[in-house]
Design an enzyme around this catalytic site. Structure first.
Site, PDB file in Angstrom:
ATOM      1  N   GLY A  43      80.760  24.026  -8.772  1.00 30.67           N
ATOM      2  CA  GLY A  43      80.973  22.717  -8.720  1.00 30.67           C
ATOM      3  C   GLY A  43      82.646  22.609  -7.840  1.00 30.67           C
ATOM      4  N   GLY A  44      82.904  21.587  -7.562  1.00 31.44           N
ATOM      5  CA  GLY A  44      84.215  21.181  -7.089  1.00 31.44           C
ATOM      6  C   GLY A  44      84.388  21.623  -5.635  1.00 31.44           C
ATOM      7  CG  ASP A  74      73.999  18.577  -6.249  1.00 32.62           C
ATOM      8  OD1 ASP A  74      75.154  18.132  -6.625  1.00 32.62           O
ATOM      9  OD2 ASP A  74      73.251  19.103  -6.724  1.00 32.62           O
ATOM     10  N   GLY A  75      76.865  17.469  -3.988  1.00 36.60           N
ATOM     11  CA  GLY A  75      77.885  18.256  -3.610  1.00 36.60           C
ATOM     12  C   GLY A  75      79.007  17.596  -3.043  1.00 36.60           C
ATOM     13  N   GLY A  76      80.063  17.455  -3.599  1.00 37.83           N
ATOM     14  CA  GLY A  76      81.310  16.604  -2.911  1.00 37.83           C
ATOM     15  C   GLY A  76      81.390  15.409  -2.758  1.00 37.83           C
ATOM     16  N   GLY A 130      75.995  26.687  -6.107  1.00 40.48           N
ATOM     17  CA  GLY A 130      76.469  27.766  -6.809  1.00 40.48           C
ATOM     18  C   GLY A 130      77.824  27.432  -7.777  1.00 40.48           C
ATOM     19  CG  HIS A 161      69.730  21.305  -8.350  1.00 44.06           C
ATOM     20  ND1 HIS A 161      70.783  21.108  -7.629  1.00 44.06           N
ATOM     21  CD2 HIS A 161      69.028  22.012  -7.619  1.00 44.06           C
ATOM     22  CE1 HIS A 161      71.078  21.682  -6.595  1.00 44.06           C
ATOM     23  NE2 HIS A 161      69.983  22.349  -6.359  1.00 44.06           N
ATOM     24  CG  ASP A 182      73.973  21.397 -10.604  1.00 45.06           C
ATOM     25  OD1 ASP A 182      73.187  21.157  -9.956  1.00 45.06           O
ATOM     26  OD2 ASP A 182      75.090  20.716 -10.696  1.00 45.06           O
ATOM     27  CG  HIS A 219      72.105  16.409 -10.854  1.00 49.64           C
ATOM     28  ND1 HIS A 219      71.078  16.495 -10.224  1.00 49.64           N
ATOM     29  CD2 HIS A 219      72.948  17.940 -10.444  1.00 49.64           C
ATOM     30  CE1 HIS A 219      70.980  17.464  -9.300  1.00 49.64           C
ATOM     31  NE2 HIS A 219      71.967  18.248  -9.335  1.00 49.64           N
TER      32      HIS A 219
HETATM   33 ZN    ZN Z   1      72.675  19.867  -8.366  1.00 49.00          ZN
END
Ligand code: ZN
Length: 208
Positions: free
Chosen positions: A136-137, A168-170, A134, A57, A26, A24
């Site tokens: 990561g983390g 996607d995210g966390g 926007g 993405h 980003d 994936h």
């Molecule tokens: Zn992504």
């Protein structure tokens, strides 16, 4: 791959080849999101060593301008944000498919899921952001579970049971079971794997 070690990218690409199902990637432009990630040289380098499909993405404005180049760079799945394309979303999905890639539409947590319902017959997957695009983390937003359920139910109700929902995210071992139960079949995890003391075990736990 946003959480990969870019000074040791070959090792992390090999890790994904062995322990995950997709790469994936980003892509951020500093305009649609207030951050810049990486671009074509990195995507092409990963594509040379990848034995799993590249899932690109796009968190960028005017995604249609760059989609052909990402397809050429080796992407097999390409998603862009509904908020970035709006009334050009349908033609952008068609563009992705015309290049032989799977077409996905992505939405941020503050965009009503109903906004993309008219497009569902043109998508190969739906990407629901469970943090704001926007960086990561970030921490998982719990309301994302209801949004995944709503999209999954809508897809099922119009006969699109084979169209997967990606989240996607966390994403981590802590929420992977509830995400799967809500209807997400593609779990994107970055820091939860690469920052884990045992990345292979973290990836295996989520797949299980
Ligand atoms: Zn992504």
């Amino acid at each position: 791959m946003l959480s990969a070690d870019f000074l040791n990218l070959r090792a992390d690409v090999e890790f994904v080849n062995e322990h995950a199902d997709l790469f994936h990637l980003d892509i951020m432009d500093g305009r649609f999101v207030p951050n810049i990630s990486y671009g074509f040289p990195v995507v092409e380098a990963i594509a040379r060593e990848a034995r799993k499909p590249l899932d690109v993405h796009l968190m960028i404005e005017e995604p249609w301008k760059y989609i052909p180049r990402f397809a050429k760079a080796g992407a097999r799945m390409i998603s862009f944000h509904f908020e970035a394309a709006l009334d050009r979303s349908a033609e952008t999905l068609e563009l992705i498919r015309s290049l032989g890639c799977k077409a996905g539409i992505a939405i941020n947590p503050d965009c009503p899921v109903e906004s993309i319902f008219p497009l569902l017959d043109k998508v190969d997957f739906v990407l629901i952001m469970s943090v704001f695009a926007g960086f990561g983390g970030q921490s998982f937003i719990p309301e994302s579970l209801e949004r995944i359920k709503a999209v999954r139910e809508r897809l099922d109700s119009i006969g699109l049971k084979d169209v997967p929902v990606e989240v996607d995210g966390g994403v981590s071992e802590k929420n992977s079971t509830s995400l799967y139960e809500a209807g997400a079949e593609i779990l994107v995890a970055g820091s939860a794997i690469f920052n884990s003391p045992d990345p292979a075990a973290a990836a295996q736990a989520m797949k299980a």
